[in-house]
Motif scaffolding. Sequence first.
Motif, mmCIF file in Angstrom:
data_model
loop_
_atom_site.group_PDB
_atom_site.id
_atom_site.type_symbol
_atom_site.label_atom_id
_atom_site.label_comp_id
_atom_site.label_asym_id
_atom_site.label_seq_id
_atom_site.Cartn_x
_atom_site.Cartn_y
_atom_site.Cartn_z
ATOM 1 N N UNK A 1 1.060 -1.033 0.011
ATOM 2 C CA UNK A 1 0.138 -0.025 0.122
ATOM 3 C C UNK A 1 0.799 1.300 -0.298
ATOM 4 N N UNK A 2 -0.116 2.491 0.000
ATOM 5 C CA UNK A 2 1.099 3.074 0.024
ATOM 6 C C UNK A 2 1.417 4.075 1.422
ATOM 7 N N UNK A 3 2.416 4.783 1.226
ATOM 8 C CA UNK A 3 3.303 5.539 2.585
ATOM 9 C C UNK A 3 3.774 6.635 2.325
ATOM 10 N N UNK B 1 3.144 -0.912 -5.589
ATOM 11 C CA UNK B 1 3.969 -2.232 -5.503
ATOM 12 C C UNK B 1 2.252 -3.215 -6.467
ATOM 13 N N UNK B 2 3.473 -3.747 -7.271
ATOM 14 C CA UNK B 2 2.159 -4.247 -8.484
ATOM 15 C C UNK B 2 2.235 -5.434 -7.885
ATOM 16 N N UNK B 3 0.990 -5.949 -7.472
ATOM 17 C CA UNK B 3 0.480 -7.674 -7.580
ATOM 18 C C UNK B 3 0.199 -7.930 -8.066
ATOM 19 N N UNK B 4 -0.218 -7.052 -9.564
ATOM 20 C CA UNK B 4 -0.811 -8.354 -10.362
ATOM 21 C C UNK B 4 -0.198 -7.926 -12.173
ATOM 22 N N UNK C 1 -1.065 -11.535 -8.383
ATOM 23 C CA UNK C 1 0.710 -12.816 -8.192
ATOM 24 C C UNK C 1 1.372 -12.900 -6.973
ATOM 25 N N UNK C 2 0.365 -12.380 -6.142
ATOM 26 C CA UNK C 2 1.476 -12.681 -4.900
ATOM 27 C C UNK C 2 0.779 -12.509 -3.282
ATOM 28 N N UNK C 3 0.263 -13.873 -2.505
ATOM 29 C CA UNK C 3 -0.610 -13.540 -1.421
ATOM 30 C C UNK C 3 0.069 -11.586 -0.660
ATOM 31 N N UNK C 4 -1.169 -11.240 0.148
ATOM 32 C CA UNK C 4 -0.573 -10.150 0.702
ATOM 33 C C UNK C 4 -2.180 -9.586 0.779
ATOM 34 N N UNK C 5 -2.699 -8.038 1.492
ATOM 35 C CA UNK C 5 -3.347 -7.224 1.286
ATOM 36 C C UNK C 5 -3.381 -6.364 0.856
ATOM 37 N N UNK C 6 -4.623 -6.046 -0.115
ATOM 38 C CA UNK C 6 -4.353 -4.739 -0.826
ATOM 39 C C UNK C 6 -6.272 -4.173 -0.288
ATOM 40 N N UNK C 7 -5.895 -2.586 -0.755
ATOM 41 C CA UNK C 7 -6.833 -1.922 -0.381
ATOM 42 C C UNK C 7 -6.769 -0.942 -1.363
ATOM 43 N N UNK D 1 -8.375 -9.575 0.095
ATOM 44 C CA UNK D 1 -6.986 -10.388 0.506
ATOM 45 C C UNK D 1 -6.508 -11.680 -0.178
ATOM 46 N N UNK D 2 -5.642 -11.819 -1.340
ATOM 47 C CA UNK D 2 -5.191 -12.560 -1.483
ATOM 48 C C UNK D 2 -4.652 -13.717 -0.941
#
Length: 230
Positions: free
Chosen positions: A1-3, A11-14, A187-193, A212-213
């Motif tokens: 997520x953004x900071x 960061x790209x997640x797909x 493309x990777x596990x994680x929590x995306x907002x 949530x992936x």
Amino acid sequence: MAHPLQLGFQDAASPVMEELLHFHDHALMIVFLISAFVLYIIVAMVTTKLTNKYILDSQEIEIIWTVLPAIILILIALPSLRILYLMDEINDPHLTIKAVGHQWYWSYEYTDYEDLGFDSYMIPTQDLTPGQFRLLEADHRMVIPVESPIRVLISAEDVLHSWAVPSLGVKMDAVPGRLNQTAFIASRPGVFYGQCSEICGANHSFMPIVVEAVPLEHFENWSSLMLEDA
């Protein structure tokens, strides 16, 4: 997520978001080169006292400054069109989820299951636990399996909304009476907002999206528990 103070994208997640980041860098480099060239020409024209009659009237230069911008536009347009078609591709989705926007929360229906659906509300600030993010956490997350094509059907019940998750490269309007669709692969596990990205009323800022992936095995366990509780 953004900071805080972040200048670039998340960061790209797909795969689609990775392509969008590459295209952004490609287009930005072209803009930098054009800006530097134009700045050099301006400085040269202002500071020099010499005059060249061939620059004042030259057919060759006119051809160059007509053809060169056309080539630059082609170099920008072709990658852009490729990504546009990639974003519209929906091939054999493994899972279909219907997201419906309300004032001011989201509801999700897993259409491949007989009775799997829930409403997703923002967690109030006073109820947050340490490590959770204000205005971004939801009481129910949209859980998806990793590395599986996901189709999302998006609509709204009352006013215009927009279902957007930046790190997945997804943004689609939710229109009452209309069913839009988009697709992505985590493309990777994680929590995306994400958040609603269409001004939809007084509490527009308070309807977050949390995706949530998880690995496929964990997703199957989660769906089984949700069906038992239903």
